[in-house]
Each structure stands twice: as structure tokens, then as C-alpha cells.
Design an enzyme around this catalytic site. Structure first.
Site, mmCIF file in Angstrom:
data_model
loop_
_atom_site.group_PDB
_atom_site.id
_atom_site.type_symbol
_atom_site.label_atom_id
_atom_site.label_comp_id
_atom_site.label_asym_id
_atom_site.label_seq_id
_atom_site.Cartn_x
_atom_site.Cartn_y
_atom_site.Cartn_z
ATOM 1 N N ARG A 119 -8.920 -9.507 -5.394
ATOM 2 C CA ARG A 119 -8.177 -10.762 -5.311
ATOM 3 C C ARG A 119 -7.085 -10.703 -4.250
ATOM 4 O O ARG A 119 -6.472 -9.666 -4.047
ATOM 5 C CB ARG A 119 -7.530 -11.078 -6.662
ATOM 6 C CG ARG A 119 -8.551 -11.432 -7.720
ATOM 7 C CD ARG A 119 -7.914 -11.620 -9.071
ATOM 8 N NE ARG A 119 -7.398 -10.376 -9.611
ATOM 9 C CZ ARG A 119 -6.805 -10.278 -10.794
ATOM 10 N NH1 ARG A 119 -6.632 -11.348 -11.532
ATOM 11 N NH2 ARG A 119 -6.379 -9.113 -11.227
ATOM 12 N N ASP A 134 -10.637 -4.600 -7.785
ATOM 13 C CA ASP A 134 -9.878 -5.859 -7.748
ATOM 14 C C ASP A 134 -9.872 -6.382 -6.322
ATOM 15 O O ASP A 134 -9.254 -5.791 -5.446
ATOM 16 C CB ASP A 134 -8.444 -5.630 -8.246
ATOM 17 C CG ASP A 134 -7.726 -6.953 -8.514
ATOM 18 O OD1 ASP A 134 -8.153 -7.994 -7.966
ATOM 19 O OD2 ASP A 134 -6.746 -6.941 -9.279
#
Ligand SMILES: [Zn+2]
Length: 208
Positions: free
Chosen positions: A132, A130
Site C-alpha cells: 500500500r 504490504d
């Protein structure tokens, strides 16, 4: 806390009528030049604002792909904000495939078709699970005057990611409807990334 809310620039604004009602679309450009959208419904006021911070997903949002639950969550967010009478849906660009981009996301899908889950597929490709970040979303919210919010998400990392920037965030859960194409993906999000998804029992998705 964020001291540099000016690190984003408001580019333009216009009304966008949708089947859920009329939103005011505001476009913000971050320091890297990427443009993001904030869809504002009604008057935001001082109390806790209902917010969705939605990560761009071309396949789910635009094409209705059943491999994930993004398109459904986006529509659910717009509907809930409209029903509430006020709120914000932020559409974050550059978040495709949890930040790995569309090319890598499709490559990860191919690996998932050969048996890897969504986490191991990224690892196999040498990519972050991930990637983000939520600083841009936090800056947009602060520019909109939102510092207390109810965040529509099942992802605890998203709540933590916004709290890091000094926002007062309470989680509002979202429903995720499993189907046979996304049930393993949802299970992996639950067991490997701590997502809080109701209704994912052993039979989930088998009849869909
Ligand atoms: Zn998606």
C-alpha cells in the site's frame, strides 16, 4: 512534502446520510484513474482533524467477514467522526488485501487455512507483504485543507506513510475485537507488522 496536490482530481460531491449521520462524499481520481472516496463530516476547521485512512476490504467492509477487523474499523471510524462533530474518513480503493487485490487475497486466505500466517501466505504467493502507498491519501487530505491530524489506526506504517508527505500526524488508537476467526490474523499483524493492538492476550478470541 507534496508539491503536486493537483495530481488528483476532484470528480464529484454529494451528501450521503448514514446511520452515523450525514457525510459529504467527495470522489477523487488519481493519476492512474482509480477513484477514491473522502467522507467529510461537519466543518473541518484549523485544529487537528480526526481522520481514518481506510484501505478497501470488500470481504470485511461489505460482507462482514470475520477473517479481519476491517468492517468494524470502518464503522467505528464513521461513528467516532460523527461523535466528534467533524472529521474525514478516506476510503482508499486498490488497497484490497494490503494492495495485492481480491484474487490474491482469497488465495492467501486458502494458504492461511492450511496453516500459514497472513505474512507468510503473501510471501508464498510471491507477493509483497504490504504493497500500500499513502500518497493519494496525503494529496486528498491536503486538498481538503487538512495538514494536522489525529489518525485512527493501529498501524505504525500508516502513520509513517502519511508523515512522509509532510503531514503532521498523531496516532489515535482503535479497538480491535478478536474473534476465533481473526485472532491469529490480529496476532500476526501485531508480532510481524508491529501493529499496536490492545487486549490480545493468550485467551483472546477463544470464547467469541
Ligand atoms: Zn479486511
Amino acid at each position: 512534502m507534496i508539491e503536486d496536490a493537483q495530481a488528483i482530481e476532484r470528480v464529484s460531491s454529494a451528501r450521503v446520510p448514514t446511520e452515523h449521520g450525514e457525510f459529504q462524499a467527495q470522489v477523487f481520481r488519481d493519476v492512474g484513474g482509480t477513484e477514491h472516496l473522502a467522507l467529510v463530516f461537519g466543518q473541518l476547521g484549523d485544529r487537528e482533524v480526526l481522520v481514518r485512512v481506510h484501505s478497501e476490504c470488500l470481504t470485511g467492509d461489505a460482507l462482514g467477514s470475520l477473517r479481519c477487523d476491517c468492517g468494524d474499523q470502518l464503522q467505528q471510524s464513521l461513528a467516532r467522526v460523527a461523535t466528534e462533530g467533524s472529521g474525514v474518513v478516506i476510503y482508499l480503493r486498490g488497497h484490497e488485501g494490503r494492495g495485492i487485490g481480491i484474487g490474491h487475497k482469497i488465495a492467501a486466505y486458502a494458504l492461511q487455512d492450511s496453516g500459514l500466517d497472513t505474512v507468510d501466505a503473501n510471501v508464498e504467493l510471491g507477493l509483497p507483504v504490504d504493497d500500500r502507498r499513502y500518497d493519494t491519501a496525503a494529496r486528498i487530505l491536503l486538498v481538503l485543507g487538512v495538514s494536522k491530524l489525529r489518525l485512527m489506526t493501529n498501524n505504525p506504517a500508516k502513520v509513517a506513510g502519511l508523515r512522509e508527505f509532510g503531514l503532521d500526524v498523531e496516532r489515535a488508537s482503535m479497538s480491535s475485537v478478536p474473534n476465533k476467526e481473526n485472532v491469529e490474523y490480529l496476532r500476526a499483524k501485531q508480532s510481524r507488522m508491529g501493529h499496536m493492538i490492545d487486549g490480545l492476550d493468550a485467551d483472546a478470541g477463544t470464547e467469541a
